[in-house]
Design a protein around this motif. Sequence first.
Motif, PDB file in Angstrom:
ATOM      1  N   ARG A  26      75.642  63.525  -6.636  1.00 55.47           N
ATOM      2  CA  ARG A  26      75.417  63.297  -8.127  1.00 55.47           C
ATOM      3  C   ARG A  26      75.553  64.499  -8.646  1.00 55.47           C
ATOM      4  O   ARG A  26      75.068  65.537  -8.121  1.00 55.47           O
ATOM      5  N   TYR A  34      72.905  51.383   3.153  1.00 55.10           N
ATOM      6  CA  TYR A  34      72.296  51.064   1.922  1.00 55.10           C
ATOM      7  C   TYR A  34      73.295  51.100   0.740  1.00 55.10           C
ATOM      8  O   TYR A  34      73.996  52.231   0.679  1.00 55.10           O
ATOM      9  N   ARG A  74      76.548  59.342   0.992  1.00 52.86           N
ATOM     10  CA  ARG A  74      77.160  59.150  -0.193  1.00 52.86           C
ATOM     11  C   ARG A  74      77.275  60.379  -0.981  1.00 52.86           C
ATOM     12  O   ARG A  74      76.911  61.724  -0.608  1.00 52.86           O
ATOM     13  N   VAL A 109      69.475  53.576   7.721  1.00 54.61           N
ATOM     14  CA  VAL A 109      69.937  52.373   7.352  1.00 54.61           C
ATOM     15  C   VAL A 109      71.292  52.477   6.591  1.00 54.61           C
ATOM     16  O   VAL A 109      71.661  53.568   6.252  1.00 54.61           O
ATOM     17  N   TYR A 125      71.894  56.378   5.091  1.00 51.62           N
ATOM     18  CA  TYR A 125      70.920  57.312   4.766  1.00 51.62           C
ATOM     19  C   TYR A 125      69.945  57.355   6.158  1.00 51.62           C
ATOM     20  O   TYR A 125      69.801  56.297   6.517  1.00 51.62           O
ATOM     21  N   GLY A 126      69.445  58.491   6.447  1.00 51.55           N
ATOM     22  CA  GLY A 126      68.439  58.510   7.367  1.00 51.55           C
ATOM     23  C   GLY A 126      67.490  59.619   7.365  1.00 51.55           C
ATOM     24  O   GLY A 126      68.000  60.878   6.917  1.00 51.55           O
ATOM     25  N   THR A 127      66.219  59.627   7.952  1.00 50.47           N
ATOM     26  CA  THR A 127      65.375  60.550   8.084  1.00 50.47           C
ATOM     27  C   THR A 127      65.755  61.183   9.390  1.00 50.47           C
ATOM     28  O   THR A 127      65.329  60.699  10.483  1.00 50.47           O
ATOM     29  N   ARG A 148      72.236  47.821  -8.132  1.00 53.90           N
ATOM     30  CA  ARG A 148      70.870  48.500  -7.701  1.00 53.90           C
ATOM     31  C   ARG A 148      69.791  47.403  -8.144  1.00 53.90           C
ATOM     32  O   ARG A 148      68.565  47.401  -7.612  1.00 53.90           O
ATOM     33  N   SER A 160      66.444  63.954   3.604  1.00 55.47           N
ATOM     34  CA  SER A 160      67.460  62.852   4.261  1.00 55.47           C
ATOM     35  C   SER A 160      68.790  63.516   4.245  1.00 55.47           C
ATOM     36  O   SER A 160      69.539  64.059   3.556  1.00 55.47           O
ATOM     37  N   LYS A 166      60.642  57.543  -8.364  1.00 51.81           N
ATOM     38  CA  LYS A 166      60.122  58.166  -7.354  1.00 51.81           C
ATOM     39  C   LYS A 166      60.298  59.658  -7.411  1.00 51.81           C
ATOM     40  O   LYS A 166      59.686  60.463  -6.883  1.00 51.81           O
ATOM     41  N   VAL A 209      61.066  59.895   0.960  1.00 51.44           N
ATOM     42  CA  VAL A 209      61.357  58.943  -0.104  1.00 51.44           C
ATOM     43  C   VAL A 209      62.283  58.017   0.251  1.00 51.44           C
ATOM     44  O   VAL A 209      63.545  58.549   0.252  1.00 51.44           O
ATOM     45  N   ILE A 210      61.983  56.997   0.494  1.00 48.83           N
ATOM     46  CA  ILE A 210      63.089  56.078   1.285  1.00 48.83           C
ATOM     47  C   ILE A 210      63.138  54.649   1.088  1.00 48.83           C
ATOM     48  O   ILE A 210      62.131  54.164   0.440  1.00 48.83           O
ATOM     49  N   GLU A 211      64.139  53.778   1.205  1.00 46.82           N
ATOM     50  CA  GLU A 211      64.120  52.464   0.631  1.00 46.82           C
ATOM     51  C   GLU A 211      63.329  51.439   1.706  1.00 46.82           C
ATOM     52  O   GLU A 211      62.780  52.080   2.798  1.00 46.82           O
ATOM     53  N   TYR A 259      69.662  66.115  -0.453  1.00 45.44           N
ATOM     54  CA  TYR A 259      70.097  65.493   0.707  1.00 45.44           C
ATOM     55  C   TYR A 259      70.899  66.466   1.489  1.00 45.44           C
ATOM     56  O   TYR A 259      71.278  67.568   1.156  1.00 45.44           O
ATOM     57  N   GLU A 314      64.530  57.078  11.583  1.00 49.59           N
ATOM     58  CA  GLU A 314      64.862  55.839  10.999  1.00 49.59           C
ATOM     59  C   GLU A 314      66.405  55.927  10.111  1.00 49.59           C
ATOM     60  O   GLU A 314      66.424  57.265   9.834  1.00 49.59           O
ATOM     61  N   GLY A 372      63.978  50.882   5.922  1.00 51.00           N
ATOM     62  CA  GLY A 372      63.540  52.310   6.469  1.00 51.00           C
ATOM     63  C   GLY A 372      61.969  52.245   6.699  1.00 51.00           C
ATOM     64  O   GLY A 372      61.613  52.758   7.651  1.00 51.00           O
TER      65      GLY A 372
END
Length: 190
Positions: A47, A79, A44, A77, A84-86, A151, A40, A21, A104-106, A56, A75, A109
């Motif tokens: 990285r 996860y 977390r 969630v 994670y949120g928009t 994952r 978003s 993605k 780019v979301i799961e 993010y 939205e 959401g």
Amino acid sequence: MRSDNRKGVMVVLSGPSGCGKDTVLNRLLEMNARICSSVSATTRAPRPGETDGVHYYFISKDDFEQRIENGDFIEYVQYNNHYYGTLKSEIDTAVAAGKIIVLVIEVKGAANIISKYPDAVSVFLMPPSVQILEERLRNRGTDSEENIKKRLSIAVDEMEKSRIYKHVVINDDIDTAVQTIYDIVTMYTE
Ligand code: 5GP
């Protein structure tokens, strides 16, 4: 201000972790200046190589929960033990400017967005197989063994829910997948 009278479009892009993605998003951003991405908020940790405000908004759990209360998210969630949120602000500005904004979301959401915004374009990027996805996650080298297992189990679940998306694109060749998704997102804006 809107630069022309074309409609802004919200695009939801999902797919299991490691399916490509981020690569697709980066390539889409290079292809057309009208395409932008929604940044978003998440609780977390970054990285290596990730920048606050670019990949993010990295915020604390308390801050995230305050923003939920404020109604700042369209939205959000939980996860893999993180939020994670928009952010509404990201979407409103871009749509008003006539942009094609990619989220780019799961899948949970995405399901929320798809039911709240019937005009949203939804694309699920499907890995060619679970085995190939596992190889890609290992080669990425950013997740622990335990995380990879988690994952992968989430990925299988997500792949089953791909039917809620308007479009499913199989990523067995990244160039083809990018071009297919580009054609889809621009088709809605002519
Ligand atoms: P990662 O930790 O790998 O960056 O992201 C984990 C999952 O969360 C990915 O599937 C990613 O697309 C998704 N994600 C990122 N931001 C959001 C968001 O704002 N809302 C939702 N629902 N999922 C998100």
